[in-house]
Design an enzyme around this catalytic site. Structure first.
Site, mmCIF file in Angstrom:
data_model
loop_
_atom_site.group_PDB
_atom_site.id
_atom_site.type_symbol
_atom_site.label_atom_id
_atom_site.label_comp_id
_atom_site.label_asym_id
_atom_site.label_seq_id
_atom_site.Cartn_x
_atom_site.Cartn_y
_atom_site.Cartn_z
ATOM 1 N N GLN A 87 -5.352 6.102 10.028
ATOM 2 C CA GLN A 87 -5.906 7.201 10.173
ATOM 3 C C GLN A 87 -7.541 6.995 9.846
ATOM 4 O OE1 GLN A 87 -4.714 9.937 7.101
ATOM 5 N NE2 GLN A 87 -4.962 8.575 5.325
ATOM 6 N N HIS A 102 -1.873 5.284 7.131
ATOM 7 C CA HIS A 102 -0.908 6.420 6.806
ATOM 8 C C HIS A 102 0.410 5.851 6.536
ATOM 9 C CE1 HIS A 102 0.322 10.782 7.657
ATOM 10 N NE2 HIS A 102 0.760 10.316 6.639
ATOM 11 N N PHE A 111 1.887 9.091 -2.889
ATOM 12 C CA PHE A 111 1.692 8.887 -1.360
ATOM 13 C C PHE A 111 2.485 7.782 -0.997
ATOM 14 C CE2 PHE A 111 -1.501 7.159 2.139
ATOM 15 C CZ PHE A 111 -0.802 7.640 3.238
ATOM 16 N N HIS A 119 6.271 8.771 -1.360
ATOM 17 C CA HIS A 119 6.546 9.386 -0.202
ATOM 18 C C HIS A 119 6.929 8.588 1.015
ATOM 19 C CE1 HIS A 119 6.771 12.886 2.631
ATOM 20 N NE2 HIS A 119 5.985 11.768 3.426
ATOM 21 N N GLU A 120 6.113 7.722 1.283
ATOM 22 C CA GLU A 120 6.061 6.809 2.481
ATOM 23 C C GLU A 120 7.322 5.916 2.362
ATOM 24 O OE1 GLU A 120 4.327 6.926 5.272
ATOM 25 O OE2 GLU A 120 3.653 8.684 4.574
ATOM 26 N N LYS A 178 10.704 8.271 2.357
ATOM 27 C CA LYS A 178 11.101 9.078 3.583
ATOM 28 C C LYS A 178 11.347 7.890 4.823
ATOM 29 C CE LYS A 178 9.324 12.600 6.793
ATOM 30 N NZ LYS A 178 8.122 13.333 7.170
ATOM 31 N N HIS A 179 10.387 7.064 4.798
ATOM 32 C CA HIS A 179 10.356 6.045 5.948
ATOM 33 C C HIS A 179 10.823 4.777 5.495
ATOM 34 C CE1 HIS A 179 8.034 8.938 8.131
ATOM 35 N NE2 HIS A 179 7.292 9.261 7.141
#
Ligand SMILES: *[C@@H]1O[C@H](CO)[C@@H](O)[C@H](O)[C@H]1NC(C)=O
Length: 247
Positions: free
Chosen positions: A55, A82, A132, A135-136, A139-140
């Protein structure tokens, strides 16, 4: 809207077991099924490629919604990570593949200085990035084909370090500016010359209504290392002519 592909169980029909199968085969199938359920990450980790999404910080910080610099201070005026997102060729993606594998800061301790430099968070309130990164990962990263947390973040860091996107833009005459607009095709071509393949571009709308380059979607093979041609592009919402705001 459900974008998650069918789970392991829905894709593996126990109905395929025939009643006439020899008992040894039945036993073998049973062992495989049990092994499969106890080894979630390798089972649910089928995916086709990664989007490596970077980003432009200037386009996150001039929105109606405020941004907040990380606790360590204002990041460089450069692209930052990101995420590294497993994706399917049809545009859908798996997520949250192993809820038991939660983010563990201690596993990436040695990467923290680089994480701060290349993978910081600009969301509010001001943070050290751990929310952050959790989360990354959760989730991924848990869907990334069995990469450890350390491997997952290290791969992302290696990818961004291998690309000088800002330099390629500058070579094409595209510089951060509060006034200038650039053809999105010029931007895509310039970014493509750094990557070797045309990336996807995503734009957003600044508080002053400018349409601006926000994120770049770079396609990477399942090895999390090799750039590839994108099998599918995101709907980037870019106008033909876009801004690249200063940061
Ligand atoms: C921006 O980051 C890239 C690595 O992603 C690096 O090669 C480049 O030198 C940086 N540019 C500036 C102006 O800091």
């Amino acid at each position: 809207m459900s974008r998650v592909k069918g789970s392991y169980l829905s894709r593996t029909s126990p109905g395929k077991m025939r009643s006439k199968a020899p008992s040894a085969l039945v036993a073998a199938v049973a062992v495989l099924l049990i092994a499969g359920t106890s080894c979630q990450s390798s089972v649910i980790s089928d995916f086709d490629f990664f989007y490596f999404v970077v980003q432009w910080p200037g386009s996150y910080c001039d929105l109606k919604k405020a941004c907040c610099y990380p606790t360590l201070g204002k990041p460089a005026s450069n692209f930052s990570i990101h995420g590294l997102w497993p994706n399917y060729d049809d545009g859908t993606y798996p997520q949250n593949c192993d809820p038991s594998d939660t983010f563990d800061y201690s596993q990436i301790q040695d990467l923290i200085p680089q994480m701060n430099k290349y993978w910081g968070s600009l969301s509010c309130p001001s943070s050290d990035g751990t929310d952050f990164w959790s989360h990354e990962w959760e989730k991924h990263g848990t869907c990334s084909g069995g990469l450890s947390q350390h491997e997952y973040f290290a791969k992302g860091l290696a990818l961004i370090k291998s690309l000088n996107l800002l330099g390629s833009l500058q070579n094409a005459g595209v510089k951060p500016s509060s006034q200038a607009t650039y053809d999105v095709s010029t931007i895509q071509k310039a970014l493509g010359s750094a990557i070797g393949f045309t990336p996807g571009v995503e734009c957003n709308t600044a508080a002053n209504k400018n349409n601006q380059l926000y994120q770049v979607y770079i396609c990477v093979d399942k090895d999390a290392e090799t750039f590839i041609e994108c099998p599918v592009y995101p709907n980037g919402k870019c106008k033909p002519s876009v801004h690249l705001p200063t940061f």
